[in-house]
Design a protein around this motif. Structure first.
Motif, short mmCIF file in Angstrom:
data_model
loop_
_atom_site.label_atom_id
_atom_site.label_comp_id
_atom_site.label_asym_id
_atom_site.label_seq_id
_atom_site.Cartn_x
_atom_site.Cartn_y
_atom_site.Cartn_z
N ILE A 137 0.87 -1.18 0.00
CA ILE A 137 0.00 0.00 0.00
C ILE A 137 0.90 1.22 0.00
CG2 ILE A 137 -1.78 1.27 1.27
CD1 ILE A 137 -2.87 -1.44 2.04
N GLU A 138 0.62 2.11 -0.95
CA GLU A 138 1.60 3.16 -1.23
C GLU A 138 0.96 4.53 -1.31
OE1 GLU A 138 4.95 2.35 -4.21
OE2 GLU A 138 3.54 3.60 -5.29
N GLU A 139 1.71 5.51 -0.89
CA GLU A 139 1.34 6.91 -1.01
C GLU A 139 1.07 7.23 -2.48
OE1 GLU A 139 4.03 11.03 -0.74
OE2 GLU A 139 4.87 9.10 -0.26
N PHE A 140 0.06 8.05 -2.77
CA PHE A 140 -0.23 8.46 -4.14
C PHE A 140 0.75 9.56 -4.54
CE2 PHE A 140 -2.38 11.49 -6.98
CZ PHE A 140 -2.67 10.65 -8.05
N LEU A 141 1.41 9.38 -5.69
CA LEU A 141 2.37 10.38 -6.16
C LEU A 141 1.73 11.16 -7.30
CD1 LEU A 141 5.55 8.12 -6.28
CD2 LEU A 141 4.91 9.74 -4.48
N ASP A 142 1.87 12.47 -7.25
CA ASP A 142 1.21 13.32 -8.22
C ASP A 142 2.22 13.94 -9.18
OD1 ASP A 142 -0.93 14.54 -9.36
OD2 ASP A 142 -0.98 16.23 -7.95
N GLU A 154 3.69 14.12 -13.72
CA GLU A 154 3.84 13.44 -15.02
C GLU A 154 4.57 12.13 -14.82
OE1 GLU A 154 3.61 14.22 -18.53
OE2 GLU A 154 2.35 15.96 -18.16
N GLU A 155 4.19 11.15 -15.62
CA GLU A 155 4.83 9.83 -15.52
C GLU A 155 5.72 9.61 -16.73
OE1 GLU A 155 1.90 6.88 -14.67
OE2 GLU A 155 3.31 5.22 -14.91
N ILE A 156 6.93 9.10 -16.49
CA ILE A 156 7.79 8.73 -17.63
C ILE A 156 8.39 7.34 -17.44
CG2 ILE A 156 8.42 11.09 -18.31
CD1 ILE A 156 11.18 10.59 -17.00
N HIS A 171 0.59 5.36 -21.85
CA HIS A 171 -0.76 5.67 -21.35
C HIS A 171 -1.30 4.37 -20.77
CE1 HIS A 171 -1.33 9.67 -23.33
NE2 HIS A 171 -0.34 9.19 -24.06
N LYS A 172 -1.30 4.26 -19.44
CA LYS A 172 -1.61 2.97 -18.82
C LYS A 172 -3.11 2.69 -18.68
CE LYS A 172 2.66 1.63 -17.09
NZ LYS A 172 3.58 2.37 -16.26
N ARG A 173 -3.92 3.76 -18.64
CA ARG A 173 -5.35 3.54 -18.41
C ARG A 173 -6.04 3.15 -19.71
NH1 ARG A 173 -7.47 5.03 -13.59
NH2 ARG A 173 -5.86 5.75 -12.15
N ILE A 208 7.88 4.66 -9.17
CA ILE A 208 6.66 3.91 -8.87
C ILE A 208 6.86 2.42 -9.11
CG2 ILE A 208 4.77 5.56 -8.96
CD1 ILE A 208 4.49 4.88 -11.89
N GLU A 209 7.75 2.07 -10.01
CA GLU A 209 8.06 0.65 -10.17
C GLU A 209 9.36 0.49 -10.93
OE1 GLU A 209 5.78 -1.70 -12.92
OE2 GLU A 209 5.69 -0.12 -14.41
N PHE A 210 9.99 -0.65 -10.70
CA PHE A 210 11.08 -1.07 -11.56
C PHE A 210 10.61 -2.27 -12.35
CE2 PHE A 210 13.94 0.75 -8.20
CZ PHE A 210 14.54 1.69 -9.01
P1 AMP Z 1 2.82 -0.06 -11.59
O1 AMP Z 1 2.41 -1.41 -12.07
O2 AMP Z 1 3.41 -0.04 -10.23
O3 AMP Z 1 3.61 0.68 -12.61
O4 AMP Z 1 1.51 0.82 -11.55
C1 AMP Z 1 0.68 0.97 -12.67
C2 AMP Z 1 0.27 2.41 -12.82
O5 AMP Z 1 -0.44 2.88 -11.66
C3 AMP Z 1 1.46 3.33 -12.93
O6 AMP Z 1 1.95 3.39 -14.22
C4 AMP Z 1 0.86 4.65 -12.49
O7 AMP Z 1 0.14 5.28 -13.52
C5 AMP Z 1 -0.08 4.23 -11.40
N1 AMP Z 1 0.61 4.29 -10.11
C6 AMP Z 1 1.32 3.31 -9.51
N2 AMP Z 1 1.81 3.71 -8.32
C7 AMP Z 1 1.42 4.98 -8.16
C8 AMP Z 1 1.60 5.95 -7.10
N3 AMP Z 1 2.25 5.67 -5.99
N4 AMP Z 1 1.04 7.16 -7.26
C9 AMP Z 1 0.33 7.44 -8.39
N5 AMP Z 1 0.12 6.59 -9.40
C10 AMP Z 1 0.64 5.36 -9.30
#
Ligand code: AMP
Ligand code: GLY
Length: 419
Positions: A184-189, A191-193, A213-215, A282-284
């Motif tokens: 469970i993780e803090e929401f990060l606000d 741009e995503e790269i 664009h993940k959604r 947010i992920e590796f």
């Molecule tokens: P992940 O599989 O961890 O990359 O998560 C999938 C997508 O969820 C990411 O590409 C982000 O768009 C969104 N996401 C994941 N973690 C966060 C976070 N801590 N805050 C905001 N968005 C997140």
């Protein structure tokens, strides 16, 4: 050189194409590949998890380098298996692939080495997880600890939604073993790269950045998917920010993996959010992104085969990228990423190629005379132009020439850069 690419998606199609365009490469094989790759490589019908069969194929066909696309075989130790046979392969071994295979492993590494990421905790108990959600408040993010094909993440806008995700994942085992433990993780606000680098023995060659664009739906709404489209470069992100991500995330992660006794070889994929305080992880991933690879790798102007050899031999190499701007749109089966109907018949894709577009095949197969959808993400259609705006226009003009029954695509890929 003879190359074997492992995998069957759009990402692997891009890897195959890049090798097949390299003057140093004479033959490209792909296992198991898909119908659409037959023009660019020889299809080898061996499953990505059949390590011994793959190794025997590499031996018998004098393959010089095996390049692994997807995460499942990496996390299960395909690299260790090939190494035992003294075969050259590019990717992390089982120990290093945990960086993707276990979110807890990645999070603990980041905590220990001060690599910027969101606050988090790991839970296996529904009630304790809910108490933490109550404490942090919404928006908040719930992630399956193990692999879930990019779908094990819920960005919850309310506490109730987050609690529901915890119940599904831990209580109802939505992703089986992969979600018996959740992060469970803090929401990060921000741009995503996607920032990917070639890594071997302390050498790091960063690639140009991209944005996925993940959604599933327009306006970045709806459920998370493996990715619905991508583009590179990402003009709204300054070079200084990319440099900062290199210095604060990429280099420290490579060093940390060495210090932990799990040195990383392969593609280090850092999924970053550019927050007000700087880039945060947010992920590796321990492999190329899909669809990011399809918009990044074609920008490489150096010989891919020569580069891979130099990297593995630890010889210096001047890796070059073009200024072309690439944008790609995924065509998916209706219903993806939820319940979907496979088997939609694809229209005549040569219309797209005649319009100067490139098609990467992800989930396609030949049935009789027809090419049909055989997965959630079916193809990715890409334009490479002087600007992203022109590339976007060209892709959508091309797509509008055909009908896409039983399929859908987002009509706004690239929107963040044109705001
Ligand atoms: P992940 O599989 O961890 O990359 O998560 C999938 C997508 O969820 C990411 O590409 C982000 O768009 C969104 N996401 C994941 N973690 C966060 C976070 N801590 N805050 C905001 N968005 C997140
Ligand atoms: N497109 C996101 C990923 O490959 O993980």
């Amino acid at each position: 050189m003879k190359i074997l690419v492992i995998g069957s998606g759009g990402r692997e199609h891009a890897i195959v194409k890049q090798f097949s365009h390299s003057p140093s490469v004479s033959e490209v094989f792909v296992a198991p590949g898909n119908a659409g790759m037959a023009k660019d490589a020889q299809i080898v019908p061996i499953d990505v998890m059949a390590f011994e069969e793959l190794a025997q194929f590499a031996k018998n066909n004098a393959i010089d380098l095996t390049f692994v696309g997807p995460e499942q075989p990496l996390v299960a130790g395909i690299v260790d298996h090939f190494m035992k046979h003294d075969l050259r392969i590019f990717g992390p071994n089982k120990a290093a692939a945990q960086l993707e295979g276990s979110k807890t492993f990645a999070k603990e590494l980041m905590k220990k080495y001060n690599i910027p990421t969101g606050a988090y905790e790991t839970f296996t108990d529904v009630d304790k997880a809910k108490a933490y959600i109550e404490k942090l408040g919404a928006p908040i993010v719930v992630k399956a600890d193990g692999l879930a094909a990019g779908k094990g993440v819920v960005v919850a806008l309310t506490v109730e939604e987050a609690n529901g995700a915890v119940e599904d994942m831990i209580g109802n085992q939505l992703f089986g073993e992969s979600s018996s433990s959740v992060v469970i993780e803090e929401f990060l606000d921000g741009e995503e790269i996607s920032y990917m680098s070639f890594v071997h023995n302390g050498q790091i060659y960063p690639m140009v950045i991209s944005q996925d664009h993940k959604r599933a739906y327009e306006g970045d709404k709806g459920p998370n998917t493996g990715g619905m489209g991508a583009y590179s470069p990402v003009p709204q992100i300054a070079n200084e920010v990319v440099q900062l991500a290199y210095d604060t995330v990429v280099v420290p992660t490579v060093k940390a993996m060495e210090q932990e006794g799990t040195p990383f070889t392969g593609i280090l994929y850092a999924g970053l959010i550019i927050t007000k305080e700087g880039p945060k992880v947010i992920e590796f991933n321990a492999r190329f992104g899909d669809p990011e690879t399809q918009v990044v790798l074609p920008r490489m102007t150096s010989d891919f085969g020569l580069f891979m050899t130099a990297l593995l031999d630890e010889k210096p190499f001047d890796l070059k990228w073009s200024d072309r701007e690439i944008l790609g749109v995924v065509i998916a089966s209706a219903g993806y990423p939820g319940d979907m109907k496979k088997g939609a018949k694809l229209p005549d894709l040569s219309v797209l190629e005649e319009a100067g577009l490139h098609v990467f095949h992800a989930g396609t197969k030949v049935v009789g005379e027809n090419l049909v959808a055989n997965g959630g993400r079916v193809i990715l259609v890409v334009a490479s132009e002087a600007t992203l705006k022109v590339a976007q226009k060209k892709v959508y003009e091309g797509l509008s020439k055909l009908t896409w029954d039983g399929l859908f695509f987002r009509k706004d890929i690239g929107w963040r850069t044109f705001q």
